[in-house]
Structures are given as structure tokens and as C-alpha cells.
Design a protein around this motif. Structure first.
Motif, mmCIF file in Angstrom:
data_model
loop_
_atom_site.group_PDB
_atom_site.id
_atom_site.type_symbol
_atom_site.label_atom_id
_atom_site.label_comp_id
_atom_site.label_asym_id
_atom_site.label_seq_id
_atom_site.Cartn_x
_atom_site.Cartn_y
_atom_site.Cartn_z
ATOM 1 N N VAL A 61 20.033 54.350 51.638
ATOM 2 C CA VAL A 61 18.978 53.483 52.172
ATOM 3 C C VAL A 61 18.788 53.666 53.672
ATOM 4 C CG1 VAL A 61 18.358 51.056 52.535
ATOM 5 C CG2 VAL A 61 19.183 51.801 50.322
ATOM 6 N N THR A 62 19.836 53.987 54.404
ATOM 7 C CA THR A 62 19.725 54.116 55.862
ATOM 8 C C THR A 62 19.347 55.522 56.315
ATOM 9 O OG1 THR A 62 22.111 54.506 56.030
ATOM 10 C CG2 THR A 62 21.330 52.233 56.299
ATOM 11 N N ASN A 63 19.230 56.459 55.408
ATOM 12 C CA ASN A 63 18.857 57.829 55.765
ATOM 13 C C ASN A 63 17.338 57.915 55.884
ATOM 14 O OD1 ASN A 63 18.032 60.616 55.427
ATOM 15 N ND2 ASN A 63 20.147 61.047 54.813
ATOM 16 N N SER A 64 16.830 58.280 57.081
ATOM 17 C CA SER A 64 15.373 58.285 57.302
ATOM 18 C C SER A 64 14.666 59.338 56.454
ATOM 19 C CB SER A 64 15.059 58.492 58.784
ATOM 20 O OG SER A 64 15.538 59.748 59.222
ATOM 21 N N THR A 65 15.314 60.447 56.185
ATOM 22 C CA THR A 65 14.697 61.465 55.331
ATOM 23 C C THR A 65 14.521 60.926 53.915
ATOM 24 O OG1 THR A 65 15.695 63.223 56.651
ATOM 25 C CG2 THR A 65 14.913 63.823 54.450
ATOM 26 N N VAL A 66 15.531 60.256 53.410
ATOM 27 C CA VAL A 66 15.453 59.661 52.074
ATOM 28 C C VAL A 66 14.397 58.569 52.056
ATOM 29 C CG1 VAL A 66 16.710 58.333 50.330
ATOM 30 C CG2 VAL A 66 17.822 60.244 51.474
ATOM 31 N N GLN A 67 14.349 57.747 53.111
ATOM 32 C CA GLN A 67 13.351 56.676 53.174
ATOM 33 C C GLN A 67 11.941 57.249 53.099
ATOM 34 O OE1 GLN A 67 14.262 54.721 56.849
ATOM 35 N NE2 GLN A 67 15.947 53.538 55.983
ATOM 36 N N TRP A 68 11.653 58.274 53.895
ATOM 37 C CA TRP A 68 10.318 58.870 53.903
ATOM 38 C C TRP A 68 10.011 59.504 52.549
ATOM 39 C CZ3 TRP A 68 5.599 59.027 55.179
ATOM 40 C CH2 TRP A 68 4.830 60.150 54.941
ATOM 41 N N THR A 69 10.972 60.204 51.983
ATOM 42 C CA THR A 69 10.756 60.868 50.698
ATOM 43 C C THR A 69 10.482 59.850 49.596
ATOM 44 O OG1 THR A 69 12.215 62.666 51.384
ATOM 45 C CG2 THR A 69 11.775 62.468 49.034
ATOM 46 N N VAL A 70 11.285 58.809 49.534
ATOM 47 C CA VAL A 70 11.104 57.788 48.500
ATOM 48 C C VAL A 70 9.778 57.060 48.697
ATOM 49 C CG1 VAL A 70 11.997 55.594 47.609
ATOM 50 C CG2 VAL A 70 13.545 57.499 48.008
ATOM 51 N N LEU A 71 9.470 56.689 49.938
ATOM 52 C CA LEU A 71 8.225 55.974 50.206
ATOM 53 C C LEU A 71 7.006 56.821 49.843
ATOM 54 C CD1 LEU A 71 6.857 53.439 51.322
ATOM 55 C CD2 LEU A 71 6.861 54.560 53.556
ATOM 56 N N SER A 72 6.999 58.077 50.270
ATOM 57 C CA SER A 72 5.828 58.918 49.999
ATOM 58 C C SER A 72 5.670 59.214 48.509
ATOM 59 C CB SER A 72 5.889 60.216 50.801
ATOM 60 O OG SER A 72 6.992 61.008 50.414
#
Length: 144
Positions: A61-72
Motif C-alpha cells: 500500500v505504501t509503494n507509490s509504483t504499486v499505488q499508481w499501477t493499481v489506481l490506473s
């Protein structure tokens, strides 16, 4: 093969129930069922329980790459795509919808090339050409 069979079932169910159901409610139901089935399967698969641990979940959850990937992917590939599918697919025959869905790998590859994540190679061109040829054969029938 199992994924293809499940997707075929989804297309047929959407054809049957989509004509009478409210598209937003039907899409929400699809999200809920998929989330439930995915959570159960994830818990049963080897290594899947590891993702349910709080330290692993926090790291994800705190990884910005994962956040962007999941959100997009959640917005474009899930919410937007399922909305379009739920609203417009019931207006087509299941076979026509299936032919259109065959374009997904071609469109995904083109998008990946535009984003610079993939380079245009002969194998990609050949694969795309084979997919398009298969679609044309199905659409045009034996006259092709």
C-alpha cells in the motif's frame, strides 16, 4: 482455458441479464463477485496468504509504483471498461462482442508501445496480424 471459459460465461450472462438490469448495478455486482472469488482463491493458493499479512499489505500500500499501477488499472481497465461493457455489450450479439474482445491484445500492445513499455518487433507485428486475420475470417466468413 479456464479463464476463457469463465469470460465466455460472463459474456453470455451479460447478454442474458444485461438487457433488463441497470448497468451500474450489474457492474457493481460483477466487481463484488470478482473481488470475493479473488480473495478466496488468493487465500487458498500457495503464497497467497502472505499477501494478507499486515506487514506485506503495508509494504504494498505504501509503494507509490504499486499505488499508481493499481489506481490506473482500477479506473481504466476495470471501472471504465466494465461500465462500457455492461452498457453496450447487451446491444450486440455474444458472437459480435466476442470478436470485438479479440482486439484486446492488439490494443493493449499498441498502448504499451505508445507508453514506451514495449518496442515494435517483428513478432509483435506477426502476432497482431494473425489476430486481425482471425477476426476478419470470423466476421467475413468463408468469403475471405
Amino acid at each position: 482455458i479456464a479463464g476463457s471459459m469463465l469470460f465466455t460465461g460472463q459474456v453470455l450472462c451479460l447478454d442474458h441479464y444485461g438487457k433488463a438490469a441497470h448497468p451500474a448495478r450489474l457492474a457493481l455486482l460483477q466487481f463484488m463477485v470478482t473481488g470475493l472469488v479473488g480473495t478466496v482463491l488468493l487465500s487458498l493458493l500457495p503464497g497467497g496468504r502472505e499477501l494478507h499479512r499486515s506487514d506485506t499489505a503495508l509494504a504494498i500500500v505504501t509503494n507509490s509504483t504499486v499505488q499508481w499501477t493499481v489506481l490506473s488499472t482500477a479506473v481504466f481497465s476495470t471501472v471504465f471498461a466494465f461500465h462500457l461493457m455492461t452498457v453496450y455489450q447487451p446491444k450486440l450479439s455474444p458472437s459480435t462482442a466476442g470478436v470485438i474482445y479479440c482486439l484486446e491484445p492488439v490494443c493493449a500492445t499498441l498502448y504499451s508501445i505508445l507508453l514506451g513499455m514495449e518496442t515494435l518487433r517483428g513478432a509483435l507485428l506477426l502476432g497482431g496480424a494473425l489476430i486481425l486475420a482471425g477476426i476478419l475470417i470470423v466476421v467475413r466468413g468463408r468469403r475471405f
